[in-house]
Design a protein around this motif. Structure first.
Motif, PDB file in Angstrom:
ATOM      1  N   GLN A  76       0.832  -1.196   0.000  1.00 57.07           N
ATOM      2  CA  GLN A  76       0.000   0.000   0.000  1.00 57.07           C
ATOM      3  C   GLN A  76       0.875   1.258   0.000  1.00 57.07           C
ATOM      4  O   GLN A  76       0.620   2.206  -0.748  1.00 57.07           O
ATOM      5  CB  GLN A  76      -0.921   0.013   1.219  1.00 57.07           C
ATOM      6  CG  GLN A  76      -1.870   1.211   1.252  1.00 57.07           C
ATOM      7  CD  GLN A  76      -2.823   1.201   0.073  1.00 57.07           C
ATOM      8  OE1 GLN A  76      -3.711   0.357   0.002  1.00 57.07           O
ATOM      9  NE2 GLN A  76      -2.653   2.125  -0.861  1.00 57.07           N
ATOM     10  N   SER A  77       1.931   1.254   0.820  1.00 58.66           N
ATOM     11  CA  SER A  77       2.828   2.413   0.873  1.00 58.66           C
ATOM     12  C   SER A  77       3.568   2.592  -0.450  1.00 58.66           C
ATOM     13  O   SER A  77       3.740   3.724  -0.932  1.00 58.66           O
ATOM     14  CB  SER A  77       3.830   2.255   2.023  1.00 58.66           C
ATOM     15  OG  SER A  77       3.175   2.296   3.269  1.00 58.66           O
TER      16      SER A  77
ATOM     17  N   SER B 118       2.496   1.676  -3.383  1.00 61.58           N
ATOM     18  CA  SER B 118       1.525   2.195  -4.345  1.00 61.58           C
ATOM     19  C   SER B 118       1.213   3.663  -4.080  1.00 61.58           C
ATOM     20  O   SER B 118       1.058   4.456  -5.019  1.00 61.58           O
ATOM     21  CB  SER B 118       0.243   1.358  -4.300  1.00 61.58           C
ATOM     22  OG  SER B 118       0.521  -0.002  -4.600  1.00 61.58           O
ATOM     23  N   ASP B 119       1.133   4.037  -2.789  1.00 58.21           N
ATOM     24  CA  ASP B 119       0.950   5.448  -2.449  1.00 58.21           C
ATOM     25  C   ASP B 119       2.068   6.293  -3.047  1.00 58.21           C
ATOM     26  O   ASP B 119       1.845   7.408  -3.532  1.00 58.21           O
ATOM     27  CB  ASP B 119       0.941   5.637  -0.931  1.00 58.21           C
ATOM     28  CG  ASP B 119      -0.347   5.146  -0.277  1.00 58.21           C
ATOM     29  OD1 ASP B 119      -1.343   4.949  -1.009  1.00 58.21           O
ATOM     30  OD2 ASP B 119      -0.360   4.972   0.949  1.00 58.21           O
TER      31      ASP B 119
ATOM     32  N   TYR C 258       1.393   6.661  -6.798  1.00 59.29           N
ATOM     33  CA  TYR C 258       0.308   7.613  -7.009  1.00 59.29           C
ATOM     34  C   TYR C 258       0.805   9.043  -6.776  1.00 59.29           C
ATOM     35  O   TYR C 258       0.461   9.969  -7.514  1.00 59.29           O
ATOM     36  CB  TYR C 258      -0.871   7.315  -6.076  1.00 59.29           C
ATOM     37  CG  TYR C 258      -1.767   6.204  -6.550  1.00 59.29           C
ATOM     38  CD1 TYR C 258      -2.610   6.377  -7.654  1.00 59.29           C
ATOM     39  CD2 TYR C 258      -1.796   4.980  -5.895  1.00 59.29           C
ATOM     40  CE1 TYR C 258      -3.444   5.358  -8.084  1.00 59.29           C
ATOM     41  CE2 TYR C 258      -2.626   3.950  -6.323  1.00 59.29           C
ATOM     42  CZ  TYR C 258      -3.450   4.141  -7.416  1.00 59.29           C
ATOM     43  OH  TYR C 258      -4.282   3.130  -7.848  1.00 59.29           O
TER      44      TYR C 258
ATOM     45  N   THR D 160       5.763  12.758  -1.347  1.00 57.86           N
ATOM     46  CA  THR D 160       6.244  11.432  -1.747  1.00 57.86           C
ATOM     47  C   THR D 160       7.543  11.083  -1.037  1.00 57.86           C
ATOM     48  O   THR D 160       7.802   9.908  -0.754  1.00 57.86           O
ATOM     49  CB  THR D 160       6.456  11.346  -3.271  1.00 57.86           C
ATOM     50  OG1 THR D 160       7.539  12.192  -3.654  1.00 57.86           O
ATOM     51  CG2 THR D 160       5.214  11.762  -4.021  1.00 57.86           C
TER      52      THR D 160
ATOM     53  N   VAL E 273       6.726   9.452   2.113  1.00 58.73           N
ATOM     54  CA  VAL E 273       6.299   8.059   1.922  1.00 58.73           C
ATOM     55  C   VAL E 273       7.511   7.147   1.760  1.00 58.73           C
ATOM     56  O   VAL E 273       7.514   5.996   2.209  1.00 58.73           O
ATOM     57  CB  VAL E 273       5.357   7.941   0.704  1.00 58.73           C
ATOM     58  CG1 VAL E 273       4.996   6.482   0.439  1.00 58.73           C
ATOM     59  CG2 VAL E 273       4.095   8.764   0.917  1.00 58.73           C
TER      60      VAL E 273
ATOM     61  N   HIS F 217      -7.745   6.151  -4.632  1.00 60.57           N
ATOM     62  CA  HIS F 217      -6.551   6.687  -5.283  1.00 60.57           C
ATOM     63  C   HIS F 217      -6.740   6.837  -6.779  1.00 60.57           C
ATOM     64  O   HIS F 217      -5.767   7.026  -7.502  1.00 60.57           O
ATOM     65  CB  HIS F 217      -5.353   5.751  -5.043  1.00 60.57           C
ATOM     66  CG  HIS F 217      -4.823   5.836  -3.665  1.00 60.57           C
ATOM     67  ND1 HIS F 217      -4.294   4.741  -3.015  1.00 60.57           N
ATOM     68  CD2 HIS F 217      -4.729   6.859  -2.785  1.00 60.57           C
ATOM     69  CE1 HIS F 217      -3.896   5.091  -1.811  1.00 60.57           C
ATOM     70  NE2 HIS F 217      -4.147   6.368  -1.652  1.00 60.57           N
TER      71      HIS F 217
END
Length: 352
Positions: free
Chosen positions: A286-287, A289-290, A293, A309, A312, A348
């Protein structure tokens, strides 16, 4: 060496309009990104506070790969294209061939650090067209069927010089800069000259020059930095050596016991559904992919979002380190590796 199918170089050579370069620059963004997960995984596989010298080398290369990805995205924007990063097809399914028709038998895995990984994969990725023989550490492969990434970028450079207007047509407001990178390396691409100079940065940081293992700023190119790790000695100036450099500097120590036994090419599906271990891998994905994005937003009209970013990225490191210290359920002697799987979440949704 990184052997690219000649069709990609030929596509650049035969291009007559800037629009024909868009998919090729997208390929370049994907290639620069695809090297980052393998390098990061090797970096994260060390036990905390160990192997400082090797960590420093790999970390510096990862930062420059991020820079190269950003430069390629800036150039695509400058030509009028749109980087596509928040996309399941953007993410390789490791172990894998790299993007752009990589030839030969090179398969890039996600696995723990080893000197064999450095020699057989990382140096293969970064090898220039004609590696300099620095004290004949080991021979270069002589393969001419395929092109190198350096040749790809040089062809792109020549084509931009040939067909692009002096002032590039893209929206200047989409150009990304950041305090995270030197201002003379990541800067707005507004003119043909800007694009040509930026491509030189990518080529020289990755491969060095045709006569030296360092770029014009005196920084050692990626190939030779990885070779330092493999040889176990720093590359230093040596007036008695070919090309003025040799691996005769301070030792770069390596203790194999400092590497965590990370399971190679971990996938989320390998972990029991509902288990704490599976939740940790899902959180990593998930991180990750964050991050993608966020980069998509950054390079598609929100350049200020880059700072988000970067935060992240630090989260990703912490999650990965925890995974690397967590025993792999049902597989004795291994810990869990990161899987770098794209997670598409409705919240997202991004319009490329």
């Amino acid at each position: 060496m990184l052997k690219i199918s000649p069709q990609f170089v030929n596509a650049i050579v035969n291009a007559e309009r800037l629009e024909e370069l868009y998919p090729l620059l997208q390929n370049a963004i994907e290639l620069e990104h695809a090297t980052i997960p393998p390098y990061l995984t090797a970096l994260f596989s060390f036990k905390p506070n160990t192997e400082t010298a090797i960590r420093s080398i790999i970390h510096s290369i990862v930062i420059e790969e991020m820079l190269h990805m950003s430069i390629a995205a800036n150039i695509l924007n400058a030509l009028g294209g749109k980087p596509d990063i928040a996309n399941p097809n953007f993410v390789p399914e490791y172990p894998t061939h790299l993007p752009m028709g990589i030839g030969g038998s090179l398969i890039v895995p996600i696995e723990k650090f080893s000197r064999d990984l450095v020699k057989n994969v990382f140096m293969e990725i970064e090898e220039p067209e004609e590696p300099l023989d620095l004290k004949k550490t080991f021979a270069a492969n002589e393969i001419t069927t395929f092109k190198t990434i350096g040749e790809f970028y040089m062809a792109l450079q020549a084509k931009i010089n040939d067909i692009a207007p002096e002032i590039l047509p893209g929206d200047p407001a989409k150009q990304v800069t950041s305090e995270f990178f030197p201002s003379d390396q990541l800067y707005p691409i507004l003119t043909k000259e800007d694009a040509i100079n930026a491509i030189n940065i990518i080529i020289e940081q990755g491969e060095g020059t045709s006569t030296s293992p360092v770029d014009e700023e005196g920084e050692i190119a990626h190939y030779y930095r990885f070779q330092e790790i493999y040889v176990g000695k720093e590359l230093v100036k040596d007036p008695t050596a070919p090309h003025g450099y040799s691996f005769s500097g301070p030792e770069i120590p390596f203790d194999e016991s400092n590497v965590l036994p990370m399971f190679p090419n971990t996938k989320a599906s390998m972990l029991p559904a509902g288990s704490q271990e599976r939740r940790q891998v899902d959180l990593f994905n998930q991180s990750y992919s964050d991050l993608l994005y966020g980069l998509h937003r950054t390079f598609n009209g929100e350049p200020g979002y880059l700072n988000n970013t970067i935060g992240v990225m630090f989260d990703l490191r912490l999650i990965c380190q925890k995974l690397a210290e967590t025993p792999f359920p049902g597989v004795e002697g291994y810990t869990i590796g990161p899987s770098y799987e794209f997670v598409k979440v409705g919240a997202h949704s991004v319009t490329p």
